[in-house]
Scaffold this active site. Structure first.
Site, PDB file in Angstrom:
ATOM      1  N   ASP A  17     -19.121  61.594 121.594  1.00  0.00           N
ATOM      2  CA  ASP A  17     -18.810  61.116 122.945  1.00  0.00           C
ATOM      3  C   ASP A  17     -18.902  62.250 123.964  1.00  0.00           C
ATOM      4  OD1 ASP A  17     -18.190  58.368 122.246  1.00  0.00           O
ATOM      5  OD2 ASP A  17     -16.430  59.196 121.236  1.00  0.00           O
ATOM      6  N   ASP A  42     -20.443  66.925 118.582  1.00  0.00           N
ATOM      7  CA  ASP A  42     -19.530  65.841 118.884  1.00  0.00           C
ATOM      8  C   ASP A  42     -20.386  64.665 119.351  1.00  0.00           C
ATOM      9  OD1 ASP A  42     -17.154  64.448 119.496  1.00  0.00           O
ATOM     10  OD2 ASP A  42     -17.217  65.162 121.560  1.00  0.00           O
ATOM     11  N   ASP A  91     -17.797  68.703 124.132  1.00  0.00           N
ATOM     12  CA  ASP A  91     -17.378  68.713 125.535  1.00  0.00           C
ATOM     13  C   ASP A  91     -15.901  69.031 125.701  1.00  0.00           C
ATOM     14  OD1 ASP A  91     -15.892  65.759 126.449  1.00  0.00           O
ATOM     15  OD2 ASP A  91     -16.733  65.968 124.449  1.00  0.00           O
TER      16      ASP A  91
END
Length: 480
Positions: free
Chosen positions: A29, A27, A307
């Site tokens: 961000d 990912d 995250d």
């Protein structure tokens, strides 16, 4: 391997052999790109407040203050009652707030613990992006508590408005344009990212990115992060075999959207993709089934790092058996604090052991008392024997009363010790992974869905690309 600090380690829930991993996905961000949380979330908070006021909410909301430490990940949001909850792995609500008013034990019991509820009916704070959102909801709820009647909407309606306007703040440039104008203010560069990516590539792994961010934002942020830092990889795109933007996770794993090719650098114009994937080409949208087919990799040949426990980790593991690594950035601070508080934890366990010994002693006295009371009925006319038994009975009852007073005192002591330790870890919510001494719901989710977890992806640099990560903690209580 060098001796690592606790926050540099990778923790294992499910054994994983890196030699069998062909490609590693990321990912963007809060995984590849780390943000200055206070600056970024404060920006999202205040830009969204402006939209509340522009749409008829009281101007006083502009005075609301962002508190970067109030909301943590793993909390549940009861949008109907306006409450914020921390629950354990069995859904027992241990801490709850209505705005900034803490609910007492009786209120928690009546609302949540007296009967079962579905945790899925509540919103989970499972990303950093959600923290500023929930922080704003908490502040508005508290404003409504202090100023009854000023906002003529239900808590759920307020949250619906909040979702609409925070999304709009991301879409209309209120947030992203500010970030791109001052990336040094909002983005924290991890100096070890280049070293980590190069090590993985040299170890024979193919790398890819799947992000929900659009192409223009992704390109600008990743350019700031990686361009020109390594002679062999002048552009950030040189590190990655495949780049997928606007993926729409978790729909990327559950849906069937087609892939589009991004055909212009600046405008991000698209055309329908047909045929196989081309290296370094940027793709928009798509789905995991098609991704596996086009990359000729599937299931446990892929390690995906993110995250978001739901959007990145749970869906990829449940539906496709991708191996997963969850980034829990909070561990850097939490593990450091826990190490300093280890003597306090040991003191708590020692006190609990003393309590258990007292409980055993008290139970022995109760048994003796019960035995004597039963035998008294069988004494008959032997007065002398009866007097002796009564004396012994009184002695045992006195001893039991003293033990019960000691137990009451030591129970208070344990409770106080636990509260003091929790406040040292976080003044409101305590330890991220626990409620009191039990696992939190967030910890249970990590245990269930993340094969590996760590504080940041650059911790991969400390391990071999053929590392065998072994789980040694898959034990039941009776194994310990």
């Amino acid at each position: 391997m060098q001796k690592l600090k606790k926050h540099q380690k990778i923790y294992v829930n499910r054994s994983l052999n890196m030699a069998s991993i062909k490609s590693i996905g990321f990912d963007m961000d809060h995984t590849l790109v780390l943000y200055n949380r206070e600056n970024f979330e404060s920006l999202a908070f205040h830009e969204t407040v402006k939209k509340f006021v522009q749409n008829g909410y009281p101007e006083e909301l502009l005075k609301l203050k962002f508190d970067p430490d109030f909301v943590i990940r793993g909390l549940l949001v009861d949008r109907d009652r306006g409450n914020l909850l921390k629950v354990d792995s069995h859904k027992y609500v241990k801490v709850a707030f209505h705005g900034h008013r803490k609910l007492d034990k009786q209120e928690r019991y009546e609302l949540y613990n007296a009967k079962s509820y579905k945790a899925d009916d509540y919103l989970t704070v499972d990303t950093f992006f959600a923290q500023s959102e929930v922080q704003l909801f908490t502040e508005i709820v508290d404003y409504m508590r202090r100023h009854p009647g000023q906002i003529q909407k239900s808590y759920r309606q307020v949250y619906s408005d909040l979702r609409e306007w925070i999304d709009l703040s991301h879409q209309d440039g209120s947030i992203k344009l500010r970030v791109l104008a001052e990336p040094e203010k909002y983005i924290d560069r991890d100096k070890n990212l280049v070293e980590t990516l190069v090590k993985l590539l040299d170890g024979g792994k193919k790398l890819f990115v799947i992000t929900n961010s659009d192409w223009s934002y992704t390109n600008a942020v990743m350019t700031y992060l990686l361009d020109g830092l390594h002679a062999d990889f002048p552009s950030w795109r040189d590190y990655f075999e495949h780049i997928i933007v606007s993926a729409g996770k978790p729909n990327f794993f559950t849906g069937s959207n087609p892939f589009y090719e991004v055909v212009t650098e600046k405008e991000g114009l698209l055309k329908m993709h047909r045929g196989s994937f081309l290296p370094k080409q940027v793709y928009h949208g798509g789905n995991a089934i098609l991704f596996e087919r086009l990359t000729q990799q599937k299931g446990d040949q892929i390690l995906y790092c993110g995250d978001h426990i739901y959007g990145d980790i749970q869906r990829s593991k449940e539906l496709f058996n991708w191996r997963t690594l969850l980034v829990v950035q909070e561990l850097e601070d939490q593990l450091s604090r826990q190490e300093k508080l280890q003597p306090d934890f040991e003191r708590i366990m020692e006190t609990i052991h003393q309590e258990e010994e007292l409980q055993d002693e008290a139970q022995s006295l109760r048994s003796e008392i019960g035995n004597l009371q039963r035998r008294q009925k069988m004494v008959g006319s032997d007065k002398q024997k009866e007097i002796k038994q009564q004396q012994r009975l009184k002695e045992y009852i006195d001893q039991l009363q003293r033990k019960e007073m000691q137990l009451e005192e030591i129970h208070k002591q344990i409770k106080l010790q636990i509260e003091q330790r929790e406040k040292a870890l976080h003044p409101i919510w305590g330890e991220l992974m626990r409620t009191s001494l039990e696992k939190s719901r967030f910890a249970k989710q990590i245990e269930s869905y993340a094969c590996l977890y760590t504080s940041r992806v650059t911790n991969l640099r400390f391990y071999s690309c053929s590392q065998k990560y072994r789980s040694y903690r898959d034990m039941m209580p009776h194994d310990m």
